[in-house]
Design a protein around this motif. Sequence first.
Motif, PDB file in Angstrom:
ATOM      1  N   ALA A   1       2.538  44.545 -70.518  1.00 57.15           N
ATOM      2  CA  ALA A   1       1.769  43.805 -69.517  1.00 57.15           C
ATOM      3  C   ALA A   1       1.548  44.716 -68.322  1.00 57.15           C
ATOM      4  O   ALA A   1       2.404  45.538 -67.987  1.00 57.15           O
ATOM      5  N   ARG A   2       0.414  44.566 -67.676  1.00 52.04           N
ATOM      6  CA  ARG A   2       0.101  45.383 -66.508  1.00 52.04           C
ATOM      7  C   ARG A   2       0.529  44.639 -65.244  1.00 52.04           C
ATOM      8  O   ARG A   2       0.280  43.443 -65.099  1.00 52.04           O
ATOM      9  N   VAL A   3       1.181  45.345 -64.335  1.00 55.43           N
ATOM     10  CA  VAL A   3       1.524  44.798 -63.021  1.00 55.43           C
ATOM     11  C   VAL A   3       0.703  45.536 -61.979  1.00 55.43           C
ATOM     12  O   VAL A   3       0.708  46.769 -61.937  1.00 55.43           O
ATOM     13  N   LEU A   4       0.009  44.789 -61.133  1.00 54.77           N
ATOM     14  CA  LEU A   4      -0.728  45.366 -60.015  1.00 54.77           C
ATOM     15  C   LEU A   4      -0.100  44.861 -58.724  1.00 54.77           C
ATOM     16  O   LEU A   4      -0.153  43.663 -58.419  1.00 54.77           O
ATOM     17  N   ASP A   5       0.537  45.758 -57.967  1.00 59.73           N
ATOM     18  CA  ASP A   5       1.069  45.404 -56.650  1.00 59.73           C
ATOM     19  C   ASP A   5      -0.040  45.692 -55.639  1.00 59.73           C
ATOM     20  O   ASP A   5      -0.369  46.844 -55.366  1.00 59.73           O
ATOM     21  N   LEU A   6      -0.610  44.635 -55.080  1.00 56.41           N
ATOM     22  CA  LEU A   6      -1.773  44.754 -54.208  1.00 56.41           C
ATOM     23  C   LEU A   6      -1.401  44.982 -52.751  1.00 56.41           C
ATOM     24  O   LEU A   6      -2.286  45.181 -51.913  1.00 56.41           O
ATOM     25  N   GLY A   7      -0.108  44.921 -52.422  1.00 55.33           N
ATOM     26  CA  GLY A   7       0.279  45.047 -51.023  1.00 55.33           C
ATOM     27  C   GLY A   7      -0.085  43.790 -50.252  1.00 55.33           C
ATOM     28  O   GLY A   7      -0.034  42.681 -50.782  1.00 55.33           O
ATOM     29  N   ARG A   8      -0.465  43.964 -48.980  1.00 50.54           N
ATOM     30  CA  ARG A   8      -0.784  42.823 -48.120  1.00 50.54           C
ATOM     31  C   ARG A   8      -2.295  42.633 -48.072  1.00 50.54           C
ATOM     32  O   ARG A   8      -3.034  43.557 -47.710  1.00 50.54           O
ATOM     33  N   ARG A   9      -2.748  41.446 -48.445  1.00 47.88           N
ATOM     34  CA  ARG A   9      -4.175  41.161 -48.576  1.00 47.88           C
ATOM     35  C   ARG A   9      -4.496  39.748 -48.108  1.00 47.88           C
ATOM     36  O   ARG A   9      -3.662  38.844 -48.171  1.00 47.88           O
ATOM     37  N   ARG A  10      -5.749  39.559 -47.692  1.00 47.67           N
ATOM     38  CA  ARG A  10      -6.241  38.209 -47.438  1.00 47.67           C
ATOM     39  C   ARG A  10      -6.360  37.481 -48.768  1.00 47.67           C
ATOM     40  O   ARG A  10      -6.475  38.083 -49.844  1.00 47.67           O
TER      41      ARG A  10
ATOM     42  N   VAL B   1       8.558  40.768 -71.906  1.00 54.35           N
ATOM     43  CA  VAL B   1       7.488  41.745 -71.750  1.00 54.35           C
ATOM     44  C   VAL B   1       8.036  43.019 -71.121  1.00 54.35           C
ATOM     45  O   VAL B   1       9.102  43.026 -70.503  1.00 54.35           O
ATOM     46  N   THR B   2       7.310  44.105 -71.315  1.00 51.91           N
ATOM     47  CA  THR B   2       7.543  45.324 -70.558  1.00 51.91           C
ATOM     48  C   THR B   2       6.355  45.516 -69.630  1.00 51.91           C
ATOM     49  O   THR B   2       5.262  45.005 -69.892  1.00 51.91           O
ATOM     50  N   TYR B   3       6.566  46.235 -68.537  1.00 48.71           N
ATOM     51  CA  TYR B   3       5.529  46.368 -67.521  1.00 48.71           C
ATOM     52  C   TYR B   3       5.050  47.812 -67.398  1.00 48.71           C
ATOM     53  O   TYR B   3       5.837  48.755 -67.508  1.00 48.71           O
ATOM     54  N   ALA B   4       3.768  47.943 -67.144  1.00 47.83           N
ATOM     55  CA  ALA B   4       3.196  49.191 -66.643  1.00 47.83           C
ATOM     56  C   ALA B   4       2.724  48.894 -65.230  1.00 47.83           C
ATOM     57  O   ALA B   4       1.799  48.093 -65.028  1.00 47.83           O
ATOM     58  N   CYS B   5       3.388  49.485 -64.235  1.00 47.81           N
ATOM     59  CA  CYS B   5       3.163  49.108 -62.841  1.00 47.81           C
ATOM     60  C   CYS B   5       2.197  50.057 -62.138  1.00 47.81           C
ATOM     61  O   CYS B   5       2.200  51.258 -62.380  1.00 47.81           O
ATOM     62  N   ASP B   6       1.394  49.478 -61.259  1.00 46.56           N
ATOM     63  CA  ASP B   6       0.438  50.239 -60.465  1.00 46.56           C
ATOM     64  C   ASP B   6       0.454  49.664 -59.055  1.00 46.56           C
ATOM     65  O   ASP B   6       0.188  48.476 -58.863  1.00 46.56           O
ATOM     66  N   VAL B   7       0.799  50.482 -58.067  1.00 44.58           N
ATOM     67  CA  VAL B   7       0.848  50.046 -56.671  1.00 44.58           C
ATOM     68  C   VAL B   7      -0.404  50.562 -55.963  1.00 44.58           C
ATOM     69  O   VAL B   7      -0.642  51.778 -55.926  1.00 44.58           O
ATOM     70  N   LEU B   8      -1.199  49.647 -55.411  1.00 48.87           N
ATOM     71  CA  LEU B   8      -2.417  50.054 -54.716  1.00 48.87           C
ATOM     72  C   LEU B   8      -2.090  50.518 -53.303  1.00 48.87           C
ATOM     73  O   LEU B   8      -1.250  49.916 -52.623  1.00 48.87           O
ATOM     74  N   ALA B   9      -2.747  51.557 -52.879  1.00 46.48           N
ATOM     75  CA  ALA B   9      -2.573  52.036 -51.514  1.00 46.48           C
ATOM     76  C   ALA B   9      -3.179  51.031 -50.538  1.00 46.48           C
ATOM     77  O   ALA B   9      -4.136  50.327 -50.869  1.00 46.48           O
ATOM     78  N   PRO B  10      -2.627  50.939 -49.311  1.00 45.89           N
ATOM     79  CA  PRO B  10      -3.207  50.034 -48.318  1.00 45.89           C
ATOM     80  C   PRO B  10      -4.690  50.315 -48.106  1.00 45.89           C
ATOM     81  O   PRO B  10      -5.098  51.477 -47.956  1.00 45.89           O
ATOM     82  N   GLY B  11      -5.483  49.264 -48.135  1.00 47.99           N
ATOM     83  CA  GLY B  11      -6.919  49.399 -47.918  1.00 47.99           C
ATOM     84  C   GLY B  11      -7.710  49.803 -49.142  1.00 47.99           C
ATOM     85  O   GLY B  11      -8.952  49.846 -49.096  1.00 47.99           O
ATOM     86  N   ALA B  12      -7.027  50.094 -50.258  1.00 46.38           N
ATOM     87  CA  ALA B  12      -7.751  50.462 -51.477  1.00 46.38           C
ATOM     88  C   ALA B  12      -8.509  49.255 -52.005  1.00 46.38           C
ATOM     89  O   ALA B  12      -8.052  48.117 -51.881  1.00 46.38           O
ATOM     90  N   PRO B  13      -9.694  49.467 -52.598  1.00 46.80           N
ATOM     91  CA  PRO B  13     -10.452  48.342 -53.143  1.00 46.80           C
ATOM     92  C   PRO B  13      -9.714  47.689 -54.302  1.00 46.80           C
ATOM     93  O   PRO B  13      -8.969  48.350 -55.035  1.00 46.80           O
ATOM     94  N   LEU B  14      -9.925  46.390 -54.461  1.00 49.43           N
ATOM     95  CA  LEU B  14      -9.288  45.679 -55.557  1.00 49.43           C
ATOM     96  C   LEU B  14      -9.982  46.029 -56.869  1.00 49.43           C
ATOM     97  O   LEU B  14     -11.206  46.142 -56.926  1.00 49.43           O
TER      98      LEU B  14
END
Length: 235
Positions: free
Chosen positions: A5-14, A211-224
């Motif tokens: 499963a894919r994990v997307l850490d979006l950080g702080r967002r509206r 499940v196992t995870y493949a994690c991706d952390v988005l940089a602040p301000g990066a587009p979704l």
Amino acid sequence: MADPARVLDLGRRRYAPVLALQRALHAAVAEGRAPETWLVVEHEPVITLGRNAKTSNLLVSSGLLAARGVDVVEVERGGDVTYHGPGQIVVYPIRKLPRFREIVPLVGAIENAVIDTLRQFGIEAQRRAEHRGVYVGGDAICAVGLAVRRMTSMHGLALNVTTALDYDRLITPCGTPEFGITSIAAQTCRDVARDDVRDALLESLAGGFGVTYACDVLAPGAPLPFPANTSLELA
């Protein structure tokens, strides 16, 4: 072998662009165009109104909320009124269910994973069959609200980590005035690192769902990262 499963850490967002991303991913997962995806996010202040929300549980006018920078959004999840804001970890599991009757076990598995996570921080918590979520005594520490369409889930959980606990002045949380609210920081009387809680929570969720995870952390301000073949604009 556990399913990936894919994990997307979006950080702080509206909230609004993340809701748009959820809906786009939901369609892609339901149609087999994207893998199971778990979104992790910390929202700017927002009040969400579920399918069963009562306007009486919104304690402040929309004008005053707007003046305080608090968005109000109607959503398709179950439940009543919920607050999201800084200091919370919010997780949205977007996953295909094998059978429709898996919905109730899905909620239970989320609650159990949160309880396991809290135990790692020395906090004993419980489920309540009559009010979904996770509680420490008489105080709610985690809200759970899901929507399942086309056999695919969206929305999810909101765990109070270092959340300011005065948001009950804005709403009656989850429409349950008999319960108070608490957080990991309030229960442990110490600062708690968001990433430590995130990692423990994801580990507990992975174990609970196999499940196992493949994690991706988005940089602040990066587009979704909206899925391909969607008309949504990047926010």
